[in-house]
Write a protein that holds these residues in place. Structure first.
Motif, PDB file in Angstrom:
ATOM      1  N   ALA A  91      28.403  42.475  42.191  1.00 23.99           N
ATOM      2  CA  ALA A  91      28.917  43.824  41.920  1.00 23.99           C
ATOM      3  C   ALA A  91      30.416  43.731  41.646  1.00 23.99           C
ATOM      4  O   ALA A  91      31.178  43.245  42.491  1.00 23.99           O
ATOM      5  CB  ALA A  91      28.670  44.745  43.106  1.00 23.99           C
ATOM      6  N   LEU A  92      30.833  44.166  40.462  1.00 23.93           N
ATOM      7  CA  LEU A  92      32.253  44.223  40.108  1.00 23.93           C
ATOM      8  C   LEU A  92      32.691  45.680  40.119  1.00 23.93           C
ATOM      9  O   LEU A  92      32.099  46.514  39.422  1.00 23.93           O
ATOM     10  CB  LEU A  92      32.499  43.611  38.731  1.00 23.93           C
ATOM     11  N   THR A  93      33.707  45.960  40.908  1.00 25.30           N
ATOM     12  CA  THR A  93      34.210  47.325  41.058  1.00 25.30           C
ATOM     13  C   THR A  93      35.682  47.348  40.661  1.00 25.30           C
ATOM     14  O   THR A  93      36.447  46.479  41.081  1.00 25.30           O
ATOM     15  CB  THR A  93      34.060  47.795  42.515  1.00 25.30           C
ATOM     16  N   VAL A  94      36.064  48.347  39.863  1.00 22.04           N
ATOM     17  CA  VAL A  94      37.450  48.455  39.389  1.00 22.04           C
ATOM     18  C   VAL A  94      37.935  49.885  39.576  1.00 22.04           C
ATOM     19  O   VAL A  94      37.271  50.841  39.151  1.00 22.04           O
ATOM     20  CB  VAL A  94      37.564  48.063  37.898  1.00 22.04           C
ATOM     21  N   ARG A  95      39.105  50.018  40.215  1.00 25.92           N
ATOM     22  CA  ARG A  95      39.763  51.322  40.331  1.00 25.92           C
ATOM     23  C   ARG A  95      40.896  51.375  39.321  1.00 25.92           C
ATOM     24  O   ARG A  95      41.817  50.558  39.343  1.00 25.92           O
ATOM     25  CB  ARG A  95      40.317  51.552  41.731  1.00 25.92           C
ATOM     26  N   TRP A  96      40.817  52.343  38.418  1.00 25.85           N
ATOM     27  CA  TRP A  96      41.801  52.514  37.357  1.00 25.85           C
ATOM     28  C   TRP A  96      42.858  53.520  37.772  1.00 25.85           C
ATOM     29  O   TRP A  96      42.606  54.412  38.590  1.00 25.85           O
ATOM     30  CB  TRP A  96      41.111  52.995  36.085  1.00 25.85           C
ATOM     31  N   GLN A  97      44.010  53.439  37.169  1.00 26.36           N
ATOM     32  CA  GLN A  97      45.021  54.461  37.384  1.00 26.36           C
ATOM     33  C   GLN A  97      44.564  55.787  36.793  1.00 26.36           C
ATOM     34  O   GLN A  97      44.833  56.854  37.335  1.00 26.36           O
ATOM     35  CB  GLN A  97      46.346  54.051  36.737  1.00 26.36           C
ATOM     36  N   SER A  98      43.846  55.705  35.670  1.00 21.07           N
ATOM     37  CA  SER A  98      43.465  56.897  34.917  1.00 21.07           C
ATOM     38  C   SER A  98      42.008  57.273  35.131  1.00 21.07           C
ATOM     39  O   SER A  98      41.107  56.458  34.906  1.00 21.07           O
ATOM     40  CB  SER A  98      43.717  56.654  33.422  1.00 21.07           C
ATOM     41  N   ALA A  99      41.776  58.520  35.521  1.00 17.94           N
ATOM     42  CA  ALA A  99      40.406  59.024  35.620  1.00 17.94           C
ATOM     43  C   ALA A  99      39.756  59.095  34.250  1.00 17.94           C
ATOM     44  O   ALA A  99      38.529  59.002  34.130  1.00 17.94           O
ATOM     45  CB  ALA A  99      40.409  60.404  36.277  1.00 17.94           C
ATOM     46  N   SER A 100      40.554  59.237  33.201  1.00 12.12           N
ATOM     47  CA  SER A 100      40.013  59.275  31.843  1.00 12.12           C
ATOM     48  C   SER A 100      39.335  57.961  31.481  1.00 12.12           C
ATOM     49  O   SER A 100      38.273  57.944  30.855  1.00 12.12           O
ATOM     50  CB  SER A 100      41.132  59.591  30.850  1.00 12.12           C
TER      51      SER A 100
END
Length: 276
Positions: free
Chosen positions: A218-227
């Motif tokens: 499982a690869l999970t990424v939190r972005w700065q942008s919700a877009s």
């Protein structure tokens, strides 16, 4: 013996600032030659250990940083982009070992020029719930291909991150982080000698069998942008855990290639310089 070198720039000897590693920066031209010297040290070590082929992937930013004529003649260079496998383009099970040159700590760590792949666009990443950056994802992907990472060079924080991820990897600290844009530097000749000797010594010893990540990962990424996160949900298999965090499950190296697609989508939606 066939050796693969993936070469980043932020962890190169003497470099501490965005102007050292970004095209157009006032010290970029010097920085790219410093990068070549670190890579050449690794190539010399590989050749001394008996390598018959050395592939070098220019893995930083535009992937056109290494000046071909500045490289050791034993190196075969992969240059330019796009590359479907990003920092591991051209790596395959036919290789015997991977060497990571000029690597840096992941986003959120106080290492020199620390980030994960896209400057501040990526705030955090996890592989099977474990915090990961470029170092861990490279090691896990190489292991899935059956190739061990055996040496990593960079600042002391990058070295510590590699050791925490896989303590069988030999690390070479070429500088010592004082802050994100400041470091205590090893003298250049001393650092290159240390790289060459570490590579030669490690490749002369028995190479470890890699331990692949269990599938599916499982690869999970939190972005700065919700877009960015919202747009990525249009890709089959991508789910969200909150408004800025997406996840996908699958087998490496395919998951690594999918992550490259995510970054290309993110780049199309944002136009912000890294290291802000």
């Amino acid at each position: 013996m066939r050796i693969y070198i993936t070469a980043d720039m932020e962890g190169v000897t003497g470099l501490v600032d965005a102007d050292d590693v970004q095209p157009g920066g006032r010290d970029y031209e010097r920085g790219r030659l410093m990068m070549a010297e670190d890579v050449n040290a690794a190539v010399r070590g590989a050749v001394a250990a008996g390598a018959t082929e050395v592939t070098v992937n220019d893995a930083h930013g535009p992937m056109r940083n290494l000046v071909p004529e500045a490289l050791h003649p034993a190196a075969r260079l992969l240059r330019g982009k796009p590359k479907q496998m990003l920092m591991l383009e051209g790596l395959g099970p036919e290789h015997d070992a991977v060497i990571c040159v000029g690597y840096h700590a992941r986003a959120g760590e106080l290492g020199v020029l620390s980030h994960s792949f896209m400057g501040h666009e990526i705030e955090d990443m996890w592989l099977d719930g474990r915090p990961v950056g470029e170092i861990g994802l490279a090691q896990a992907t190489a292991a899935a291909l059956g190739v061990p990472v055996v040496v990593l060079t960079g600042d002391d924080r990058a070295c510590a991150e590699m050791t925490a991820w896989d303590d069988s990897v030999t690390t070479v600290a070429v500088k010592y982080a004082r802050d994100r844009f400041a470091a205590g530097l090893r003298p250049s000749d001393e650092a290159r000698t240390a790289i060459e000797e570490a590579v030669a010594s490690r490749l002369a010893a028995p190479l470890p069998a890699p331990s692949p990540t269990p599938e599916p990962a499982a690869l999970t990424v939190r972005w700065q942008s919700a877009s960015v996160a919202s747009t990525l949900l249009g890709i089959p298999g991508v789910t969200s855990t909150d408004a800025r965090t997406v996840q996908a499950r699958g087998a490496l190296p395919g998951l690594y290639r999918l992550f490259g697609v995510w970054m290309r989508v993110a780049a199309s939606l944002t136009n912000q310089q890294p290291y802000c």
